[in-house]
Design a protein around this motif. Sequence first.
Motif, PDB file in Angstrom:
ATOM      1  N   GLN A  34      34.356  43.552  42.786  1.00 24.18           N
ATOM      2  CA  GLN A  34      33.546  44.520  43.513  1.00 24.18           C
ATOM      3  C   GLN A  34      34.049  45.944  43.297  1.00 24.18           C
ATOM      4  O   GLN A  34      33.259  46.896  43.214  1.00 24.18           O
ATOM      5  CB  GLN A  34      33.536  44.183  45.008  1.00 24.18           C
ATOM      6  CG  GLN A  34      32.765  42.933  45.355  1.00 24.18           C
ATOM      7  CD  GLN A  34      31.310  43.012  44.932  1.00 24.18           C
ATOM      8  OE1 GLN A  34      30.681  44.063  44.999  1.00 24.18           O
ATOM      9  NE2 GLN A  34      30.764  41.896  44.470  1.00 24.18           N
ATOM     10  N   GLN A  35      35.357  46.086  43.198  1.00 18.70           N
ATOM     11  CA  GLN A  35      35.933  47.412  42.976  1.00 18.70           C
ATOM     12  C   GLN A  35      35.489  47.980  41.623  1.00 18.70           C
ATOM     13  O   GLN A  35      35.142  49.164  41.524  1.00 18.70           O
ATOM     14  CB  GLN A  35      37.467  47.327  43.033  1.00 18.70           C
ATOM     15  CG  GLN A  35      38.161  48.675  42.996  1.00 18.70           C
ATOM     16  CD  GLN A  35      39.672  48.546  43.121  1.00 18.70           C
ATOM     17  OE1 GLN A  35      40.216  47.447  43.248  1.00 18.70           O
ATOM     18  NE2 GLN A  35      40.364  49.667  43.066  1.00 18.70           N
ATOM     19  N   ILE A  36      35.492  47.123  40.602  1.00 14.27           N
ATOM     20  CA  ILE A  36      35.046  47.567  39.275  1.00 14.27           C
ATOM     21  C   ILE A  36      33.564  47.937  39.295  1.00 14.27           C
ATOM     22  O   ILE A  36      33.156  48.964  38.748  1.00 14.27           O
ATOM     23  CB  ILE A  36      35.307  46.462  38.227  1.00 14.27           C
ATOM     24  CG1 ILE A  36      36.818  46.221  38.071  1.00 14.27           C
ATOM     25  CG2 ILE A  36      34.702  46.857  36.882  1.00 14.27           C
ATOM     26  CD1 ILE A  36      37.163  45.020  37.235  1.00 14.27           C
ATOM     27  N   ARG A  37      32.750  47.118  39.952  1.00 16.12           N
ATOM     28  CA  ARG A  37      31.304  47.387  40.032  1.00 16.12           C
ATOM     29  C   ARG A  37      31.022  48.732  40.714  1.00 16.12           C
ATOM     30  O   ARG A  37      30.165  49.495  40.260  1.00 16.12           O
ATOM     31  CB  ARG A  37      30.597  46.265  40.796  1.00 16.12           C
ATOM     32  CG  ARG A  37      30.418  44.975  40.020  1.00 16.12           C
ATOM     33  CD  ARG A  37      29.465  44.039  40.748  1.00 16.12           C
ATOM     34  NE  ARG A  37      28.129  44.608  40.803  1.00 16.12           N
ATOM     35  CZ  ARG A  37      27.210  44.461  39.858  1.00 16.12           C
ATOM     36  NH1 ARG A  37      27.475  43.751  38.776  1.00 16.12           N
ATOM     37  NH2 ARG A  37      26.013  45.006  39.992  1.00 16.12           N
TER      38      ARG A  37
ATOM     39  N   GLY B 228      48.917  37.539  32.649  1.00 16.43           N
ATOM     40  CA  GLY B 228      50.110  38.007  33.335  1.00 16.43           C
ATOM     41  C   GLY B 228      49.750  39.227  34.171  1.00 16.43           C
ATOM     42  O   GLY B 228      48.814  39.188  34.965  1.00 16.43           O
ATOM     43  N   PRO B 229      50.444  40.352  33.976  1.00 18.36           N
ATOM     44  CA  PRO B 229      50.151  41.557  34.770  1.00 18.36           C
ATOM     45  C   PRO B 229      48.973  42.358  34.230  1.00 18.36           C
ATOM     46  O   PRO B 229      48.488  43.255  34.897  1.00 18.36           O
ATOM     47  CB  PRO B 229      51.443  42.364  34.644  1.00 18.36           C
ATOM     48  CG  PRO B 229      51.962  41.994  33.287  1.00 18.36           C
ATOM     49  CD  PRO B 229      51.609  40.535  33.092  1.00 18.36           C
ATOM     50  N   ASP B 230      48.516  42.036  33.027  1.00 15.42           N
ATOM     51  CA  ASP B 230      47.495  42.843  32.359  1.00 15.42           C
ATOM     52  C   ASP B 230      46.086  42.330  32.662  1.00 15.42           C
ATOM     53  O   ASP B 230      45.841  41.125  32.722  1.00 15.42           O
ATOM     54  CB  ASP B 230      47.723  42.833  30.844  1.00 15.42           C
ATOM     55  CG  ASP B 230      49.073  43.417  30.463  1.00 15.42           C
ATOM     56  OD1 ASP B 230      49.509  44.362  31.142  1.00 15.42           O
ATOM     57  OD2 ASP B 230      49.694  42.917  29.507  1.00 15.42           O
ATOM     58  N   ILE B 231      45.157  43.290  32.804  1.00 15.70           N
ATOM     59  CA  ILE B 231      43.757  42.970  33.090  1.00 15.70           C
ATOM     60  C   ILE B 231      42.897  43.436  31.922  1.00 15.70           C
ATOM     61  O   ILE B 231      43.039  44.559  31.435  1.00 15.70           O
ATOM     62  CB  ILE B 231      43.287  43.662  34.383  1.00 15.70           C
ATOM     63  CG1 ILE B 231      44.106  43.144  35.582  1.00 15.70           C
ATOM     64  CG2 ILE B 231      41.800  43.410  34.632  1.00 15.70           C
ATOM     65  CD1 ILE B 231      43.849  43.920  36.858  1.00 15.70           C
ATOM     66  N   PHE B 232      42.002  42.541  31.467  1.00 12.18           N
ATOM     67  CA  PHE B 232      41.070  42.857  30.383  1.00 12.18           C
ATOM     68  C   PHE B 232      39.650  42.795  30.944  1.00 12.18           C
ATOM     69  O   PHE B 232      39.291  41.840  31.635  1.00 12.18           O
ATOM     70  CB  PHE B 232      41.221  41.861  29.234  1.00 12.18           C
ATOM     71  CG  PHE B 232      42.540  41.956  28.522  1.00 12.18           C
ATOM     72  CD1 PHE B 232      42.639  42.624  27.303  1.00 12.18           C
ATOM     73  CD2 PHE B 232      43.679  41.370  29.059  1.00 12.18           C
ATOM     74  CE1 PHE B 232      43.861  42.712  26.645  1.00 12.18           C
ATOM     75  CE2 PHE B 232      44.906  41.447  28.408  1.00 12.18           C
ATOM     76  CZ  PHE B 232      44.993  42.122  27.197  1.00 12.18           C
ATOM     77  N   ILE B 233      38.839  43.810  30.623  1.00 10.62           N
ATOM     78  CA  ILE B 233      37.482  43.910  31.172  1.00 10.62           C
ATOM     79  C   ILE B 233      36.465  44.024  30.037  1.00 10.62           C
ATOM     80  O   ILE B 233      36.640  44.825  29.112  1.00 10.62           O
ATOM     81  CB  ILE B 233      37.344  45.147  32.098  1.00 10.62           C
ATOM     82  CG1 ILE B 233      38.334  45.043  33.267  1.00 10.62           C
ATOM     83  CG2 ILE B 233      35.918  45.275  32.617  1.00 10.62           C
ATOM     84  CD1 ILE B 233      38.386  46.301  34.120  1.00 10.62           C
TER      85      ILE B 233
ATOM     86  N   SER C 122      41.265  54.202  38.777  1.00 14.58           N
ATOM     87  CA  SER C 122      41.074  53.532  40.070  1.00 14.58           C
ATOM     88  C   SER C 122      41.851  52.222  40.183  1.00 14.58           C
ATOM     89  O   SER C 122      42.208  51.811  41.285  1.00 14.58           O
ATOM     90  CB  SER C 122      39.580  53.239  40.301  1.00 14.58           C
ATOM     91  OG  SER C 122      38.818  54.419  40.245  1.00 14.58           O
ATOM     92  N   ILE C 123      42.099  51.558  39.050  1.00 14.75           N
ATOM     93  CA  ILE C 123      42.718  50.227  39.062  1.00 14.75           C
ATOM     94  C   ILE C 123      43.913  50.224  38.125  1.00 14.75           C
ATOM     95  O   ILE C 123      43.820  50.657  36.970  1.00 14.75           O
ATOM     96  CB  ILE C 123      41.697  49.153  38.630  1.00 14.75           C
ATOM     97  CG1 ILE C 123      40.472  49.184  39.551  1.00 14.75           C
ATOM     98  CG2 ILE C 123      42.324  47.760  38.657  1.00 14.75           C
ATOM     99  CD1 ILE C 123      39.311  48.367  39.047  1.00 14.75           C
ATOM    100  N   SER C 124      45.033  49.712  38.603  1.00 12.35           N
ATOM    101  CA  SER C 124      46.249  49.680  37.782  1.00 12.35           C
ATOM    102  C   SER C 124      46.272  48.445  36.881  1.00 12.35           C
ATOM    103  O   SER C 124      45.530  47.489  37.093  1.00 12.35           O
ATOM    104  CB  SER C 124      47.488  49.682  38.682  1.00 12.35           C
ATOM    105  OG  SER C 124      47.492  48.560  39.547  1.00 12.35           O
TER     106      SER C 124
END
Length: 304
Positions: free
Chosen positions: A216-219, A240-245, A274-276
């Motif tokens: 929801q934060q990404i949207r 792991g700690p990394d996020i892929f979009i 906005s997002i780490s």
Amino acid sequence: MNPEERYQSSKKVTLVTLTVNFILSIAKVLVGFICFSQAIVADGIHSISDVISTLAVWIAIRISREPADREHPYGHGKVETIAAKFIGVLLFLTGLIIIKGSIMTIINNDIKEPGVANLWIALISIIVKELMYRYTYKEGERINNKALIADAQHHRSDSLSSIAALIGVIGAKLGYLIADPVAGLVVALFILHMGYEIFMEAVNELMDKVDDELYQQIREVVCTSEGIIDIRDLRVRSHGPDIFIDLRVVVEDELSVVEGHKISRRTEERIKDSISNIQEILIHIDPITVHKELQQRRDQKLDV
């Protein structure tokens, strides 16, 4: 936090917990055997599984810091989730072993009054394990390390199991000898539950289950970006700690390639602000007429 700082922080936590766990587990098993407490022995076995799980975390941390390569284009961060899964399985098996031992003790009526030393070792374990839980969990949250967080939960379950063991020993000292092996069963149930929770969380992450709050934060960030009409598709996965979009956004038809690129870059920067822990964002631009045509086709298929 850069990968090297994250690694050094994880290394420090792991070495501290490994040393404390090893000393505590040996002490509990020895005291339990010498002073006749099934509950303390069970608690000691639980602590031994802590040592094994911490070693698993250590191995995972070393592997996860390796950079991406041809065979692992998204890096090696998933190994931390695999380690958490291993910890869950280990906890579950440990619980089953303890249940078997406690039941056999009750069936064979091989119950002896536990010595006073069991009370002291249980109290020490409760205090030490609670401190280790808070220390490990805080660091795991700070550096976003799933394996460390799972290991912290293992410490918390050990603290709770030590409380159950202490109650069992006190009950046995008051004349209710069966309270000690029954406490061993309670310890096992704590372990089984924690193992299941950790295992399922790791499975969900390996299957790329979307965190609703993150989704929801990404949207919200994307939909409020200048030039974007709507989101057609959004996929999020973590390593792991990394996020892929990966996402497809809808824009006006008359935009040039350059304008579409600027919107894409601007949206990417807003998301990262906005997002780490965002490692990579892939944005595909769809003109609104194409979006409407695809939507009509979907609606026709649904009607059929």
